[in-house]
Design a protein around this motif. Structure first.
Motif, PDB file in Angstrom:
ATOM      1  N   PRO A 253       7.202  73.052  64.733  1.00 44.91           N
ATOM      2  CA  PRO A 253       7.438  73.295  66.154  1.00 44.91           C
ATOM      3  C   PRO A 253       7.570  74.778  66.496  1.00 44.91           C
ATOM      4  N   ASP A 254       7.964  75.597  65.491  1.00 46.04           N
ATOM      5  CA  ASP A 254       8.108  77.028  65.760  1.00 46.04           C
ATOM      6  C   ASP A 254       6.836  77.796  65.424  1.00 46.04           C
ATOM      7  N   GLY A 255       5.750  77.075  65.050  1.00 48.89           N
ATOM      8  CA  GLY A 255       4.495  77.754  64.721  1.00 48.89           C
ATOM      9  C   GLY A 255       4.623  78.662  63.527  1.00 48.89           C
ATOM     10  N   GLY A 256       5.399  78.259  62.531  1.00 49.58           N
ATOM     11  CA  GLY A 256       5.665  79.107  61.369  1.00 49.58           C
ATOM     12  C   GLY A 256       4.471  79.283  60.460  1.00 49.58           C
ATOM     13  N   SER A 257       4.742  79.901  59.318  1.00 48.68           N
ATOM     14  CA  SER A 257       3.674  80.298  58.405  1.00 48.68           C
ATOM     15  C   SER A 257       2.979  79.107  57.754  1.00 48.68           C
ATOM     16  N   THR A 258       3.589  77.913  57.813  1.00 47.28           N
ATOM     17  CA  THR A 258       2.970  76.753  57.191  1.00 47.28           C
ATOM     18  C   THR A 258       2.029  76.006  58.134  1.00 47.28           C
ATOM     19  N   THR A 259       1.777  76.561  59.333  1.00 47.45           N
ATOM     20  CA  THR A 259       0.885  75.905  60.273  1.00 47.45           C
ATOM     21  C   THR A 259      -0.511  75.757  59.659  1.00 47.45           C
ATOM     22  N   LEU A 260      -1.054  74.549  59.716  1.00 46.94           N
ATOM     23  CA  LEU A 260      -2.329  74.212  59.100  1.00 46.94           C
ATOM     24  C   LEU A 260      -3.302  73.739  60.169  1.00 46.94           C
ATOM     25  N   PRO A 261      -4.585  73.594  59.831  1.00 40.30           N
ATOM     26  CA  PRO A 261      -5.516  73.022  60.800  1.00 40.30           C
ATOM     27  C   PRO A 261      -5.154  71.574  61.127  1.00 40.30           C
ATOM     28  N   SER A 262      -5.540  71.133  62.286  1.00 40.77           N
ATOM     29  CA  SER A 262      -5.304  69.755  62.683  1.00 40.77           C
ATOM     30  C   SER A 262      -6.018  68.816  61.714  1.00 40.77           C
ATOM     31  N   HIS A 263      -5.270  67.880  61.132  1.00 43.94           N
ATOM     32  CA  HIS A 263      -5.878  66.969  60.164  1.00 43.94           C
ATOM     33  C   HIS A 263      -5.065  65.692  60.036  1.00 43.94           C
ATOM     34  N   MET A 264      -5.648  64.721  59.384  1.00 47.50           N
ATOM     35  CA  MET A 264      -4.994  63.452  59.087  1.00 47.50           C
ATOM     36  C   MET A 264      -5.628  62.892  57.821  1.00 47.50           C
ATOM     37  N   PHE A 265      -4.956  61.939  57.194  1.00 55.85           N
ATOM     38  CA  PHE A 265      -5.560  61.320  56.018  1.00 55.85           C
ATOM     39  C   PHE A 265      -5.167  59.859  55.916  1.00 55.85           C
ATOM     40  N   GLU A 266      -5.962  59.117  55.147  1.00 52.50           N
ATOM     41  CA  GLU A 266      -5.725  57.703  54.899  1.00 52.50           C
ATOM     42  C   GLU A 266      -6.120  57.382  53.468  1.00 52.50           C
ATOM     43  N   CYS A 267      -5.484  56.368  52.887  1.00 53.03           N
ATOM     44  CA  CYS A 267      -5.750  55.959  51.514  1.00 53.03           C
ATOM     45  C   CYS A 267      -5.788  54.444  51.429  1.00 53.03           C
ATOM     46  N   THR A 268      -6.484  53.946  50.414  1.00 54.26           N
ATOM     47  CA  THR A 268      -6.565  52.500  50.218  1.00 54.26           C
ATOM     48  C   THR A 268      -5.325  51.948  49.525  1.00 54.26           C
ATOM     49  N   GLU A 269      -4.560  52.803  48.873  1.00 58.67           N
ATOM     50  CA  GLU A 269      -3.371  52.368  48.149  1.00 58.67           C
ATOM     51  C   GLU A 269      -2.116  52.960  48.790  1.00 58.67           C
ATOM     52  N   MET A 270      -0.974  52.437  48.404  1.00 53.38           N
ATOM     53  CA  MET A 270       0.303  52.906  48.937  1.00 53.38           C
ATOM     54  C   MET A 270       0.527  54.373  48.600  1.00 53.38           C
ATOM     55  N   VAL A 271       0.882  55.155  49.605  1.00 53.27           N
ATOM     56  CA  VAL A 271       1.188  56.572  49.420  1.00 53.27           C
ATOM     57  C   VAL A 271       2.695  56.704  49.239  1.00 53.27           C
ATOM     58  N   SER A 272       3.126  57.153  48.066  1.00 57.70           N
ATOM     59  CA  SER A 272       4.553  57.284  47.797  1.00 57.70           C
ATOM     60  C   SER A 272       4.768  58.367  46.744  1.00 57.70           C
ATOM     61  N   TYR A 273       5.998  58.827  46.633  1.00 57.16           N
ATOM     62  CA  TYR A 273       6.347  59.858  45.655  1.00 57.16           C
ATOM     63  C   TYR A 273       5.980  59.368  44.254  1.00 57.16           C
ATOM     64  N   PRO A 274       5.383  60.227  43.391  1.00 57.78           N
ATOM     65  CA  PRO A 274       5.165  61.678  43.522  1.00 57.78           C
ATOM     66  C   PRO A 274       3.852  62.071  44.188  1.00 57.78           C
ATOM     67  N   TYR A 275       3.277  61.177  44.999  1.00 55.07           N
ATOM     68  CA  TYR A 275       2.084  61.470  45.785  1.00 55.07           C
ATOM     69  C   TYR A 275       0.873  61.811  44.917  1.00 55.07           C
ATOM     70  N   GLN A 276       0.715  61.062  43.853  1.00 53.89           N
ATOM     71  CA  GLN A 276      -0.481  61.091  43.012  1.00 53.89           C
ATOM     72  C   GLN A 276      -0.895  59.625  42.882  1.00 53.89           C
ATOM     73  N   LEU A 277      -2.068  59.260  43.345  1.00 49.51           N
ATOM     74  CA  LEU A 277      -2.418  57.837  43.321  1.00 49.51           C
ATOM     75  C   LEU A 277      -3.842  57.633  42.832  1.00 49.51           C
ATOM     76  N   ARG A 278      -4.107  56.398  42.451  1.00 50.01           N
ATOM     77  CA  ARG A 278      -5.461  55.992  42.080  1.00 50.01           C
ATOM     78  C   ARG A 278      -5.972  55.050  43.162  1.00 50.01           C
ATOM     79  N   GLY A 279      -7.130  55.380  43.687  1.00 46.91           N
ATOM     80  CA  GLY A 279      -7.695  54.642  44.797  1.00 46.91           C
ATOM     81  C   GLY A 279      -8.682  55.538  45.513  1.00 46.91           C
ATOM     82  N   ILE A 280      -8.854  55.328  46.802  1.00 47.24           N
ATOM     83  CA  ILE A 280      -9.770  56.112  47.624  1.00 47.24           C
ATOM     84  C   ILE A 280      -8.988  56.694  48.793  1.00 47.24           C
ATOM     85  N   CYS A 281      -9.153  57.974  49.033  1.00 47.27           N
ATOM     86  CA  CYS A 281      -8.516  58.650  50.172  1.00 47.27           C
ATOM     87  C   CYS A 281      -9.548  59.488  50.910  1.00 47.27           C
TER      88      CYS A 281
END
Length: 227
Positions: A138-166
Motif C-alpha cells: 500500500p505504501d508503494g515500497g521497494s517490493t512493488t512488482l508488476p501486476s500478476h496472478m498465478f494458479e496451480c493444479t495442486e494445493m499451494v501451501s508451505y514451503p511453496y514447492q509443489l509438483r503439478g502444473i502452475c
C-alpha cells in the motif's frame, strides 16, 4: 538447452539476440543472430521466431524467448522456457474477469509478496481452484512488482514447492503473458512457487528489454519485420 531453473547468466548487452540452444519450434524459421521484429497488440517486440502464420497483431498468441544474457537483472533463465505472449484479451480485461467472477476468500504471504486468494464460485455452489492475485504494497515500497496472478493444479501451501502444473499470468501494459511450469513426477524439480514474485519480475523485464516500439527507427535497417 540449460536447465530452465538455472540461475541467469551475467547481463551482456552486446550478446547475440538469438543463439543456439534456445527452445526453437521445429519447422519455423529462425532469425539468428540478430532476431526480427513482430507486432503483438500495440507493441513491437524483438523475437527469434515468427508468430503463427494465421495470427494478426490484435489476435496474436506466440511463444516468446531470446538470449537471456540480453535481459538485465534476471533471477533465472526459466523465463525463456514456457513464456507465451497474448493479445487476444487485454490485461485489464483479464483482471476484470477475476474481479467479476471470483470471490476474495483470504490473503497469503508467498515468498516476498502478498496475494489475495480468489476462488470461482459456480451457480451450483462448486468451488474452483484458487487464483492468487498479487497485492501491491500500500505504501508503494521497494517490493512493488508488476501486476500478476498465478494458479496451480495442486494445493499451494508451505514451503511453496509443489509438483503439478502452475501458470503465472503477468500484465505488460495492454497485453498479458503466461509463464508455464510443469512438474508432474515425484523425482522432477518442484515448481518454485516461493519464487513466483521474482519470476513475475523476470517476465516484465523480458518484455521490457524486447519492446522496441519507441526505438524501432534506431534498430539495424536489415532487421526483418514479420507481419
Amino acid at each position: 538447452m540449460a536447465d530452465p531453473h538455472d540461475a541467469a547468466t551475467a547481463y551482456d548487452p552486446s550478446a547475440d539476440w538469438c543463439t543456439e540452444g534456445l527452445p526453437y519450434t521445429p519447422g519455423l524459421e529462425t532469425y539468428q543472430p540478430n532476431g526480427a521484429v513482430t507486432q503483438v497488440g500495440p507493441y513491437l517486440l524483438r523475437v527469434c521466431q515468427p508468430a503463427p502464420p494465421s495470427s494478426t497483431p490484435e489476435r496474436r498468441v506466440m511463444r516468446f524467448f531470446y538470449n537471456p544474457k540480453r535481459v538485465e537483472g534476471l533471477s533465472s533463465v526459466k523465463v525463456m522456457s514456457g513464456l507465451i505472449v497474448n493479445s487476444l484479451v487485454s490485461w485489464e480485461g483479464r483482471v476484470a474477469r477475476i474481479s467479476n467472477s471470483y470471490r476474495l476468500t483470504g490473503e497469503e504471504r508467498i515468498g516476498s509478496a502478498n496475494y489475495g486468494v480468489y476462488r470461482f464460485l459456480g451457480p451450483d455452489g462448486m468451488i474452483g481452484r484458487p487464483m492468487y492475485v498479487y497485492l501491491p504494497d500500500p505504501d508503494g515500497g521497494s517490493t512493488t512488482l508488476p501486476s500478476h496472478m498465478f494458479e496451480c493444479t495442486e494445493m499451494v501451501s508451505y514451503p511453496y514447492q509443489l509438483r503439478g502444473i502452475c501458470k503465472i499470468h503477468v500484465g505488460y501494459n495492454d497485453i498479458y503473458t503466461n509463464l508455464l511450469f510443469i512438474s508432474p513426477l515425484p523425482d522432477s524439480t518442484p515448481v518454485p512457487v516461493n519464487h513466483f514474485p521474482e519470476l513475475a519480475q523476470d517476465v516484465w523485464r523480458t518484455l521490457e528489454a524486447a519492446d522496441v516500439t519507441d526505438d524501432y527507427d534506431d534498430l539495424p535497417p536489415d532487421l526483418p519485420f514479420l507481419d
